[in-house]
Design an enzyme around this catalytic site. Sequence first.
Site, PDB file in Angstrom:
ATOM      1  N   LYS A 180     -19.596 -39.778 -33.242  1.00  0.00           N
ATOM      2  CA  LYS A 180     -21.037 -40.067 -33.324  1.00  0.00           C
ATOM      3  C   LYS A 180     -21.446 -40.640 -34.690  1.00  0.00           C
ATOM      4  O   LYS A 180     -22.334 -41.479 -34.776  1.00  0.00           O
ATOM      5  CB  LYS A 180     -21.850 -38.814 -33.011  1.00  0.00           C
ATOM      6  CG  LYS A 180     -21.770 -38.388 -31.543  1.00  0.00           C
ATOM      7  CD  LYS A 180     -22.656 -37.194 -31.268  1.00  0.00           C
ATOM      8  CE  LYS A 180     -22.438 -36.695 -29.848  1.00  0.00           C
ATOM      9  NZ  LYS A 180     -23.294 -35.552 -29.514  1.00  0.00           N
TER      10      LYS A 180
ATOM     11  N   LYS B  95     -26.211 -25.948 -46.625  1.00  0.00           N
ATOM     12  CA  LYS B  95     -26.305 -27.042 -45.635  1.00  0.00           C
ATOM     13  C   LYS B  95     -27.634 -26.981 -44.892  1.00  0.00           C
ATOM     14  O   LYS B  95     -28.206 -28.012 -44.538  1.00  0.00           O
ATOM     15  CB  LYS B  95     -25.132 -26.974 -44.657  1.00  0.00           C
ATOM     16  CG  LYS B  95     -23.800 -27.305 -45.292  1.00  0.00           C
ATOM     17  CD  LYS B  95     -22.748 -27.478 -44.214  1.00  0.00           C
ATOM     18  CE  LYS B  95     -21.350 -27.488 -44.808  1.00  0.00           C
ATOM     19  NZ  LYS B  95     -20.309 -27.315 -43.793  1.00  0.00           N
TER      20      LYS B  95
HETATM   21  P1  NDP Z   1     -20.439 -29.438 -36.283  1.00  0.00           P
HETATM   22  O1  NDP Z   1     -18.991 -29.230 -36.489  1.00  0.00           O
HETATM   23  O2  NDP Z   1     -21.105 -30.651 -36.838  1.00  0.00           O
HETATM   24  O3  NDP Z   1     -21.250 -28.161 -36.900  1.00  0.00           O
HETATM   25  C1  NDP Z   1     -20.805 -26.885 -36.681  1.00  0.00           C
HETATM   26  C2  NDP Z   1     -21.872 -25.852 -37.093  1.00  0.00           C
HETATM   27  O4  NDP Z   1     -21.458 -24.593 -36.578  1.00  0.00           O
HETATM   28  C3  NDP Z   1     -22.035 -25.685 -38.593  1.00  0.00           C
HETATM   29  O5  NDP Z   1     -23.387 -25.401 -38.872  1.00  0.00           O
HETATM   30  C4  NDP Z   1     -21.137 -24.470 -38.889  1.00  0.00           C
HETATM   31  O6  NDP Z   1     -21.530 -23.726 -40.033  1.00  0.00           O
HETATM   32  C5  NDP Z   1     -21.401 -23.633 -37.659  1.00  0.00           C
HETATM   33  N1  NDP Z   1     -20.340 -22.678 -37.318  1.00  0.00           N
HETATM   34  C6  NDP Z   1     -19.074 -22.955 -36.920  1.00  0.00           C
HETATM   35  N2  NDP Z   1     -18.419 -21.798 -36.638  1.00  0.00           N
HETATM   36  C7  NDP Z   1     -19.304 -20.786 -36.859  1.00  0.00           C
HETATM   37  C8  NDP Z   1     -19.218 -19.364 -36.739  1.00  0.00           C
HETATM   38  N3  NDP Z   1     -18.088 -18.763 -36.338  1.00  0.00           N
HETATM   39  N4  NDP Z   1     -20.314 -18.622 -37.031  1.00  0.00           N
HETATM   40  C9  NDP Z   1     -21.457 -19.233 -37.437  1.00  0.00           C
HETATM   41  N5  NDP Z   1     -21.588 -20.570 -37.581  1.00  0.00           N
HETATM   42  C10 NDP Z   1     -20.524 -21.338 -37.284  1.00  0.00           C
HETATM   43  O7  NDP Z   1     -20.654 -29.312 -34.694  1.00  0.00           O
HETATM   44  P2  NDP Z   1     -21.843 -29.957 -33.829  1.00  0.00           P
HETATM   45  O8  NDP Z   1     -23.098 -29.750 -34.585  1.00  0.00           O
HETATM   46  O9  NDP Z   1     -21.482 -31.331 -33.421  1.00  0.00           O
HETATM   47  O10 NDP Z   1     -21.806 -29.083 -32.468  1.00  0.00           O
HETATM   48  C11 NDP Z   1     -22.303 -27.746 -32.422  1.00  0.00           C
HETATM   49  C12 NDP Z   1     -22.320 -27.260 -30.975  1.00  0.00           C
HETATM   50  O11 NDP Z   1     -23.251 -27.962 -30.191  1.00  0.00           O
HETATM   51  C13 NDP Z   1     -20.959 -27.410 -30.264  1.00  0.00           C
HETATM   52  O12 NDP Z   1     -20.711 -26.201 -29.574  1.00  0.00           O
HETATM   53  C14 NDP Z   1     -21.188 -28.549 -29.301  1.00  0.00           C
HETATM   54  O13 NDP Z   1     -20.398 -28.411 -28.133  1.00  0.00           O
HETATM   55  C15 NDP Z   1     -22.671 -28.368 -28.958  1.00  0.00           C
HETATM   56  N6  NDP Z   1     -23.327 -29.625 -28.483  1.00  0.00           N
HETATM   57  C16 NDP Z   1     -23.837 -29.648 -27.196  1.00  0.00           C
HETATM   58  C17 NDP Z   1     -24.474 -30.785 -26.706  1.00  0.00           C
HETATM   59  C18 NDP Z   1     -25.030 -30.796 -25.310  1.00  0.00           C
HETATM   60  O14 NDP Z   1     -25.374 -31.873 -24.780  1.00  0.00           O
HETATM   61  N7  NDP Z   1     -25.165 -29.658 -24.649  1.00  0.00           N
HETATM   62  C19 NDP Z   1     -24.622 -32.007 -27.544  1.00  0.00           C
HETATM   63  C20 NDP Z   1     -24.081 -31.868 -28.887  1.00  0.00           C
HETATM   64  C21 NDP Z   1     -23.450 -30.709 -29.309  1.00  0.00           C
HETATM   65  P3  NDP Z   1     -20.994 -24.121 -41.529  1.00  0.00           P
HETATM   66  O15 NDP Z   1     -21.851 -25.259 -41.984  1.00  0.00           O
HETATM   67  O16 NDP Z   1     -21.208 -22.884 -42.319  1.00  0.00           O
HETATM   68  O17 NDP Z   1     -19.549 -24.496 -41.366  1.00  0.00           O
END
Ligand code: NDP
Length: 271
Positions: free
Chosen positions: A66, A155
């Site tokens: 993306k 962040k």
């Molecule tokens: P990114 O990798 O960009 O971001 C991940 C985020 O999750 C960060 O804020 C990270 O925190 C946090 N995170 C990861 N692991 C943990 C944990 N164990 N506990 C707490 N926070 C955690 O991912 P995306 O933003 O692209 O995607 C996020 C979710 O949204 C995914 O599950 C994806 O499948 C879903 N999604 C669904 C869509 C739909 O159409 N239904 C569309 C787009 C996404 P930190 O910054 O601290 O690492």
Amino acid sequence: MTLKYGVIGHPIAHSQSPLIHTAFADQLGIALSYERVLAPVDDFEHTVHGLIKQGFNGLNVTVPFKFRAYGLCDVLSDDAKAAKAVNTMSFKQGQIVGDNTDGVGLLNDITQNLHLDLMNKQVLLMGAGGAAYGVVLPLLKAGARLFVANRSPEKAVALAHMFNEMGLGLLIHASGYDAVQHLAFDVIINATASGLGNEAPPMTAGNFKPQTLAYDMMYGKETMFLQQARAWQAVVADGLGMLVEQAAEAFFIWHGKRPNAAAVIKALRQA
Ligand code: NDP
């Protein structure tokens, strides 16, 4: 003439987008082909240009491309600019036009399918990754009072700073999870990837009111976030509706016609 579309990602075999777009096309009598395209991680841009030469009219973009798609577009919508990410590309008169329909997809699912007006509602957005950036602008435009909390608080603060600088009127509050543990919300959205590891971001019973909507962007299985929220009597929803609604918005951008997304959500839940 049959119009050519596809969804590009890596991996891509799991994508439900072909099913969704062909169901929309059947509803509206539009002839199109829609295929999954697996692009090499280091060759996204060449793959897209190759597809344009093959006569593709547009592409949906999924993980991990993306942000690369954002860099490839000649023209960007406001939502794509705000998200700094593109999930819908249209190929028109030699230009690549980029949109981001994830936020509108979430908003339409909450407001139309789940019948919740977000005006002046206290909304907690958990996560500050790509998905969170994509939904902020539509949530603010719908009048939500937005709090963003993230495991890495800096962040969340950076996200809030970017949107607050736009001068949209409604300010976003940002912090780690500790700072919101005593606040109650009308809507809690899980935009973290925690569900992938069968974990949930930290929440307390105090975060929930009797009719709080707990919305997880993940779909396909009930996450720990939704299980916990259900135990606290929340109304729960997974991200399948968002997936179908973002596709409906992309379909509208490409074809100028609105499909019946609710019917497709229902069919996918029954499949
Ligand atoms: P990114 O990798 O960009 O971001 C991940 C985020 O999750 C960060 O804020 C990270 O925190 C946090 N995170 C990861 N692991 C943990 C944990 N164990 N506990 C707490 N926070 C955690 O991912 P995306 O933003 O692209 O995607 C996020 C979710 O949204 C995914 O599950 C994806 O499948 C879903 N999604 C669904 C869509 C739909 O159409 N239904 C569309 C787009 C996404 P930190 O910054 O601290 O690492």
